[in-house]
Design an enzyme around this catalytic site. Structure first.
Site, mmCIF file in Angstrom:
data_model
loop_
_atom_site.group_PDB
_atom_site.id
_atom_site.type_symbol
_atom_site.label_atom_id
_atom_site.label_comp_id
_atom_site.label_asym_id
_atom_site.label_seq_id
_atom_site.Cartn_x
_atom_site.Cartn_y
_atom_site.Cartn_z
ATOM 1 N N LYS A 130 -8.916 -1.031 -8.586
ATOM 2 C CA LYS A 130 -9.313 -1.529 -7.771
ATOM 3 C C LYS A 130 -9.868 -0.665 -7.272
ATOM 4 C CE LYS A 130 -7.989 -3.140 -2.981
ATOM 5 N NZ LYS A 130 -7.915 -2.035 -2.433
ATOM 6 N N HIS A 135 -13.412 -1.683 -0.624
ATOM 7 C CA HIS A 135 -12.604 -1.801 -0.160
ATOM 8 C C HIS A 135 -12.740 -2.305 1.726
ATOM 9 C CE1 HIS A 135 -9.182 1.401 -0.048
ATOM 10 N NE2 HIS A 135 -9.388 1.214 1.386
ATOM 11 N N THR A 172 -6.276 2.924 -6.968
ATOM 12 C CA THR A 172 -7.983 2.773 -6.177
ATOM 13 C C THR A 172 -8.795 4.004 -6.313
ATOM 14 O OG1 THR A 172 -6.212 1.477 -4.262
ATOM 15 C CG2 THR A 172 -8.639 2.489 -3.754
ATOM 16 N N TYR A 193 -2.579 5.618 -4.116
ATOM 17 C CA TYR A 193 -3.222 6.454 -3.830
ATOM 18 C C TYR A 193 -3.073 7.954 -4.496
ATOM 19 C CZ TYR A 193 -6.126 4.438 -0.143
ATOM 20 O OH TYR A 193 -6.381 3.276 0.683
ATOM 21 N N SER A 236 0.549 -1.546 0.173
ATOM 22 C CA SER A 236 0.023 -0.054 -0.084
ATOM 23 C C SER A 236 0.798 1.537 -0.093
ATOM 24 C CB SER A 236 -0.696 0.339 1.175
ATOM 25 O OG SER A 236 -1.374 1.380 1.611
HETATM 26 C C1 FMN Z 1 -6.535 -2.142 7.844
HETATM 27 C C2 FMN Z 1 -7.023 -2.412 6.317
HETATM 28 C C3 FMN Z 1 -6.493 -1.268 5.550
HETATM 29 C C4 FMN Z 1 -6.382 -1.428 3.981
HETATM 30 N N1 FMN Z 1 -5.833 -0.485 3.295
HETATM 31 C C5 FMN Z 1 -5.896 0.038 1.720
HETATM 32 C C6 FMN Z 1 -4.956 1.015 1.463
HETATM 33 O O1 FMN Z 1 -4.339 1.754 2.525
HETATM 34 N N2 FMN Z 1 -5.096 1.109 0.351
HETATM 35 C C7 FMN Z 1 -6.213 -0.089 -0.431
HETATM 36 O O2 FMN Z 1 -6.133 0.062 -1.914
HETATM 37 N N3 FMN Z 1 -7.417 -0.975 0.297
HETATM 38 C C8 FMN Z 1 -6.918 -1.357 1.047
HETATM 39 N N4 FMN Z 1 -7.675 -1.709 2.161
HETATM 40 C C9 FMN Z 1 -9.000 -3.241 1.798
HETATM 41 C C10 FMN Z 1 -8.073 -3.885 1.067
HETATM 42 O O3 FMN Z 1 -7.221 -3.801 -0.408
HETATM 43 C C11 FMN Z 1 -9.221 -4.829 0.699
HETATM 44 O O4 FMN Z 1 -9.671 -4.328 -0.473
HETATM 45 C C12 FMN Z 1 -10.327 -5.170 2.096
HETATM 46 O O5 FMN Z 1 -9.424 -5.793 2.831
HETATM 47 C C13 FMN Z 1 -10.779 -6.564 1.309
HETATM 48 O O6 FMN Z 1 -11.155 -6.982 1.928
HETATM 49 P P1 FMN Z 1 -10.916 -8.587 3.642
HETATM 50 O O7 FMN Z 1 -10.261 -7.284 4.260
HETATM 51 O O8 FMN Z 1 -12.593 -8.446 3.572
HETATM 52 O O9 FMN Z 1 -10.042 -9.479 2.714
HETATM 53 C C14 FMN Z 1 -7.432 -1.855 3.979
HETATM 54 C C15 FMN Z 1 -8.148 -3.135 4.463
HETATM 55 C C16 FMN Z 1 -7.934 -3.325 5.386
HETATM 56 C C17 FMN Z 1 -9.033 -4.655 6.454
#
Ligand code: FMN
Length: 378
Positions: free
Chosen positions: A252, A276, A156, A130, A107
């Site tokens: 995404k 997300h 994203t 981002y 990320s």
């Molecule tokens: C703690 C956390 C931080 C996240 N940070 C980002 C991020 O920095 N960039 C991003 O595109 N998605 C981020 N996401 C979304 C994840 O990439 C992903 O879409 C999501 O976790 C999928 O769902 P799941 O946790 O149920 O597998 C984050 C998700 C979580 C749980």
């Protein structure tokens, strides 16, 4: 270790090992968390067809995502602050993914930098971007990902403004944590985490500090990030990002078929059907409930991936049946990391692999790439 059989077991262990503010940061969704819950619950409504007396020998979970060979079609999703679930978390997770043979996505909001992760891996990883207002910083970030030989850029689309997660506000989330009385009491019960963090120099957003103008230390960072997400981002921006990057591009955060069709027009290599992890628009549909409609709409114009709510190998197979070529896990690997570091990430992947393999066989299939709509009861 032998009594850890499910992702839920890793989650409970992580709850005991990780400071509350970071465990809550992972285990939370926006507002009422209804979309966060729906992501998981909607998988339970989908049923497989059980088939018998089919030769189940020589099974394989191997596939490809954006043309890259994967041991199973499950990538690690980009997650912010991963180095706060466990010291050096991004580096450990990237190594676990590399050894397992699945993609790791770093990320923008990571604790370990692009260069940190590149220094401990031998195969290319993916970088999530981002788009921030500071365009010089964004261009530089793209160039740094190129220099580190990242093999895909994951752009994203669903975080131009930040969804509100109540727990983060109540916990006063920051990296590193502030020394309030509540945090000191909590940290006193998490000695292994404290030792790890004390032993690393990676404690804040290292992709940003020292690279973005005016961000030299941690205190200026929190105001910088809240001001910096760019609300002007539009489809036009995809073109210059694609051009500057020049490699494989994954978009995404698509949840609507109209957007999916526009994404296909950009010439990107894949889309991720994603909300997300329920952290942005509370009340949006679960990812799995819209996957089929989107996959049908785009057909073979663009590769379709999905994430959100995958907690088992069965969930991965259901997503493949409904049109995903690949999937991502966020929380499952974070829980593994928080519970047991690198070994825990490997454990999460092993749990999912075993569940996929047994389910594949009991559905009467030998190749994961053969799973399709006719393996589901409809
Ligand atoms: C703690 C956390 C931080 C996240 N940070 C980002 C991020 O920095 N960039 C991003 O595109 N998605 C981020 N996401 C979304 C994840 O990439 C992903 O879409 C999501 O976790 C999928 O769902 P799941 O946790 O149920 O597998 C984050 C998700 C979580 C749980």
């Amino acid at each position: 270790m032998s009594d850890i059989l499910t992702i839920a077991d890793l989650k409970e262990l992580a709850r005991r090992k990780v400071p509350k503010m970071f465990f809550d940061y992972a285990d939370s969704g926006a507002w009422t968390e209804s979309t966060y819950r729906a992501n998981e619950e909607d998988f339970g409504k989908i049923k497989f067809r059980q088939r018998v007396l089919v030769d189940m020998s020589n099974r394989s979970l191997e596939s490809t995502m954006i043309g890259e060979k994967v041991a199973m079609p499950v990538a690690l999703a980009p997650t912010g602050l991963t180095g706060m679930q466990h010291a050096d978390g991004e580096m450990l997770a990237a190594k676990a993914a590399e050894e397992f043979g699945v993609p790791f996505t770093l990320s923008t909001m990571s604790i370990c930098s692009i260069e940190d992760v590149a220094s401990v891996t031998t195969k290319p990883f993916w970088f999530q971007l981002y788009v921030l207002r500071d365009k010089d910083f964004v261009l530089n970030l793209i160039d740094r990902a190129k220099a580190a030989k990242c093999s895909a850029l994951v752009l994203t689309l669903d975080l131009q403004i930040l969804g509100q997660r109540h727990k983060d506000i109540r916990n006063g989330l920051s990296a590193p944590p502030k020394m309030t009385l509540a945090n000191i009491v909590d940290l006193a019960m998490k000695p292994r985490w404290c030792l790890g963090i004390a032993g690393t120099k990676r404690r804040t957003f290292r992709n940003i500090v020292g690279h973005a103008k005016g961000v030299g230390d941690v205190s200026s960072l929190s105001s910088w990030t809240t001001e910096q997400f760019d609300p002007h981002l539009s489809w036009k921006d995809v073109a210059w990002i694609k051009e500057r990057w020049g490699g494989k591009l994954i978009l995404k955060g698509i949840l609507d078929k109209e957007d999916a069709l526009m994404a296909a027009e950009t010439g990107a290599d894949a889309i991720v059907v994603s909300n997300h992890g329920g952290r942005q628009l509370d009340g949006a549909a679960s990812s799995i409930s819209v996957l089929e409609e989107i996959a049908d709409a785009v057909g073979d114009r663009i590769e379709v991936h999905m994430d959100g709510g995958i907690r088992s190998g069965q969930d991965v197979l259901k997503a493949l049946c409904l049109g995903a070529k690949g999937t991502y896990i966020g929380r499952p690997f974070l829980y593994g990391l928080g519970a047991m570091g690198k070994e825990g990430v490997t454990k999460a992947l092993e749990i999912i692999r075993k569940e996929m393999d047994i389910t594949l066989a009991l559905c009467g299939k030998r190749l994961v790439t053969d799973m399709g709509k006719d393996q589901l009861r409809r």
